[in-house]
Scaffold this active site. Structure first.
Site, PDB file in Angstrom:
ATOM      1  N   SER A   1       0.805  -1.232   0.000  1.00  0.00           N
ATOM      2  CA  SER A   1       0.000   0.000   0.000  1.00  0.00           C
ATOM      3  C   SER A   1       0.833   1.276   0.000  1.00  0.00           C
ATOM      4  O   SER A   1       0.277   2.347  -0.241  1.00  0.00           O
ATOM      5  CB  SER A   1      -0.912   0.020   1.216  1.00  0.00           C
ATOM      6  OG  SER A   1      -2.043  -0.743   0.935  1.00  0.00           O
TER       7      SER A   1
ATOM      8  N   TYR B   1      -3.380  -3.092 -10.252  1.00  0.00           N
ATOM      9  CA  TYR B   1      -3.280  -2.833  -8.808  1.00  0.00           C
ATOM     10  C   TYR B   1      -2.421  -3.910  -8.134  1.00  0.00           C
ATOM     11  O   TYR B   1      -1.554  -3.602  -7.303  1.00  0.00           O
ATOM     12  CB  TYR B   1      -4.686  -2.775  -8.205  1.00  0.00           C
ATOM     13  CG  TYR B   1      -4.684  -2.777  -6.700  1.00  0.00           C
ATOM     14  CD1 TYR B   1      -4.304  -1.645  -5.985  1.00  0.00           C
ATOM     15  CD2 TYR B   1      -5.014  -3.929  -5.981  1.00  0.00           C
ATOM     16  CE1 TYR B   1      -4.269  -1.660  -4.593  1.00  0.00           C
ATOM     17  CE2 TYR B   1      -4.988  -3.949  -4.601  1.00  0.00           C
ATOM     18  CZ  TYR B   1      -4.609  -2.821  -3.915  1.00  0.00           C
ATOM     19  OH  TYR B   1      -4.566  -2.839  -2.541  1.00  0.00           O
TER      20      TYR B   1
ATOM     21  N   LYS C   1       0.320   3.493  -2.961  1.00  0.00           N
ATOM     22  CA  LYS C   1      -0.964   4.126  -3.308  1.00  0.00           C
ATOM     23  C   LYS C   1      -0.904   5.636  -3.565  1.00  0.00           C
ATOM     24  O   LYS C   1      -1.515   6.116  -4.527  1.00  0.00           O
ATOM     25  CB  LYS C   1      -2.016   3.777  -2.238  1.00  0.00           C
ATOM     26  CG  LYS C   1      -2.424   2.303  -2.309  1.00  0.00           C
ATOM     27  CD  LYS C   1      -3.331   1.892  -1.167  1.00  0.00           C
ATOM     28  CE  LYS C   1      -3.745   0.429  -1.297  1.00  0.00           C
ATOM     29  NZ  LYS C   1      -4.462  -0.083  -0.129  1.00  0.00           N
TER      30      LYS C   1
ATOM     31  N   VAL D   1       1.484  -3.438   3.980  1.00  0.00           N
ATOM     32  CA  VAL D   1       1.519  -4.677   4.757  1.00  0.00           C
ATOM     33  C   VAL D   1       2.810  -5.477   4.562  1.00  0.00           C
ATOM     34  O   VAL D   1       3.057  -6.441   5.264  1.00  0.00           O
ATOM     35  CB  VAL D   1       0.292  -5.588   4.478  1.00  0.00           C
ATOM     36  CG1 VAL D   1      -0.983  -4.970   5.020  1.00  0.00           C
ATOM     37  CG2 VAL D   1       0.159  -5.918   3.005  1.00  0.00           C
TER      38      VAL D   1
ATOM     39  N   TYR E   1      -3.577   3.556   7.793  1.00  0.00           N
ATOM     40  CA  TYR E   1      -4.715   2.685   8.121  1.00  0.00           C
ATOM     41  C   TYR E   1      -5.589   3.340   9.199  1.00  0.00           C
ATOM     42  O   TYR E   1      -5.744   4.563   9.204  1.00  0.00           O
ATOM     43  CB  TYR E   1      -4.221   1.291   8.562  1.00  0.00           C
ATOM     44  CG  TYR E   1      -3.397   0.594   7.512  1.00  0.00           C
ATOM     45  CD1 TYR E   1      -3.950   0.254   6.285  1.00  0.00           C
ATOM     46  CD2 TYR E   1      -2.067   0.271   7.724  1.00  0.00           C
ATOM     47  CE1 TYR E   1      -3.209  -0.395   5.309  1.00  0.00           C
ATOM     48  CE2 TYR E   1      -1.317  -0.380   6.753  1.00  0.00           C
ATOM     49  CZ  TYR E   1      -1.895  -0.704   5.550  1.00  0.00           C
ATOM     50  OH  TYR E   1      -1.153  -1.339   4.597  1.00  0.00           O
TER      51      TYR E   1
HETATM   52  N1  GLU Z   1      -1.998  -5.703  -1.951  1.00  0.00           N
HETATM   53  C1  GLU Z   1      -2.526  -5.563  -0.631  1.00  0.00           C
HETATM   54  C2  GLU Z   1      -4.027  -5.791  -0.652  1.00  0.00           C
HETATM   55  O1  GLU Z   1      -4.650  -5.405  -1.599  1.00  0.00           O
HETATM   56  C3  GLU Z   1      -2.172  -4.206  -0.130  1.00  0.00           C
HETATM   57  C4  GLU Z   1      -2.553  -4.048   1.275  1.00  0.00           C
HETATM   58  C5  GLU Z   1      -1.773  -3.037   2.038  1.00  0.00           C
HETATM   59  O2  GLU Z   1      -0.548  -2.943   1.985  1.00  0.00           O
HETATM   60  O3  GLU Z   1      -2.467  -2.305   2.758  1.00  0.00           O
HETATM   61  O4  GLU Z   1      -4.566  -6.332   0.260  1.00  0.00           O
END
Ligand code: GLU
Length: 342
Positions: free
Chosen positions: A82, A207, A85, A277, A259
């Site tokens: 993430s 993604y 993003k 994550v 988060y």
């Molecule tokens: N590729 C992970 C998912 O879609 C990213 C989650 C993350 O790092 O928050 O669950």
């Protein structure tokens, strides 16, 4: 290498060495302070991530002028997850402009989990580009004649930030792809409301690719330094993002980047940041620094335990909080450029 280039490099290395000592000491102390922390758990809902070594721990800093400092496992590669993003959001902004993107994704923090299957009930938009729904919607906005071109543009964008070519970890990508049922459900829900186009399944693949890009914590610090430097990579001099959008990336990182801890993070730490994550955190002190921390054990909210501790400590140590009144960062400047204060 030409003599001229060699002299230039020697000068640069010399300058970095003389300026480095105090900050290097600070990083070493932080590393020692938190290396024995054993809290948290490596993410395992994407099976490939469960293979991470819980002991890995690296901290990097790159200044907005391009000086770099590392300690610990700063060259271990891990998937960006993430932490990618904000940057794909930036690419969507470049491709569609602010209002074009705002039609498809909001910028409101959400108390929901990052992978919640939920949209804003009034606007039908995903809440913000830092949760999975918003990130899938922004991935859907990445332009290109076909899928390979879209992936290529996204990888090129990351290469401009880090200053070298980037690669996708195929095993992580496949692992995400095979287990990504929640993300597919989010994609279908958004398709129902017209928030993503008819090719949204391709955008889900995009993604998964973006999340599987391999980085080091030095790369994350360089990405942060690029934002700190107004969108230009301070080492290569290459622009990674149009300057007018940098403030939007930073504000959404500050309000939504960590988060369900985002509110408390903004309150206590006050530095725009995004975690993933995979255990990485990228943080930005505008005009000053990029910080990258990597340690794969996550707390219950999904943030790297040691990563949160390191950033908090740095924020307090140097008064880096965005709303700190005394924001001249004197104590940080003294460590970066000791010769100036003499
Ligand atoms: N590729 C992970 C998912 O879609 C990213 C989650 C993350 O790092 O928050 O669950």
């Amino acid at each position: 290498m030409s003599e001229e280039k060699k002299d230039e490099l020697d000068l640069l290395v010399g300058r970095m060495r003389s300026a480095a000592a105090p900050l290097r000491g600070t990083l070493n102390r932080l590393y020692e302070q938190f290396r024995d922390v054993r809290d948290g758990k490596v993410a395992d809902y994407i099976p490939e991530l469960a293979k991470a070594n819980p002991d890995w721990f690296g901290i990097s800093m790159v200044t907005a002028q391009g000086q770099a400092f590392d300690v610990g496992d700063a060259s271990v590669k891990f998937s960006i997850q993430s932490a990618s993003k904000p940057f794909v959001f930036g690419l969507a902004l470049e491709d569609h402009g602010l209002e074009g993107v705002m039609n498809k994704v909001g910028v409101e923090p959400t108390g929901e989990a990052f992978n919640a299957i939920v949209l804003d009930e009034v606007s039908n938009r995903p809440f913000n580009p830092m949760v999975n729904a918003g990130a899938i919607a922004t991935a859907d906005l990445v332009k290109g004649a076909d899928y390979p071109e879209r992936v290529g543009r996204m990888l090129d964008m990351f290469a401009r930030y880090v200053g070298h070519e980037v690669f996708v970890d195929t095993k992580v990508f496949m692992s995400e792809r095979v287990t990504g049922h929640r993300n597919r459900a989010i994609g279908h829900l958004m398709r129902n409301f017209g928030m993503v186009g008819e090719n949204f399944e391709e955008s889900l693949e995009l993604y998964f690719q973006q999340c599987s890009i391999l980085v080091t914590c030095r790369d994350l610090a360089m990405i942060g330094a690029t934002l700190a430097n107004g969108g230009i990579n301070p080492v290569t001099g290459v622009r990674a993002i149009d300057a007018q959008y940098v403030k939007y990336l930073l504000s959404v990182m500050l309000s939504c980047g960590m988060y369900d801890y985002a509110g408390e993070w903004a309150f206590r730490v006050g530095i725009p940041a995004k975690s993933g994550v995979g255990g990485g955190i990228v943080a930005v002190v505008p005009g000053k620094l990029g910080i990258g921390v990597f340690s794969p054990c996550l707390d219950l909210k999904g943030n790297s335990v040691r990563g949160v501790k390191v950033c908090s400590e740095l924020s307090h140590m140097f008064g880096l909080h965005a709303f700190e009144l005394d924001r001249n960062h004197q104590s940080l400047d003294e460590q970066l450029l000791p010769q100036r204060s003499r």
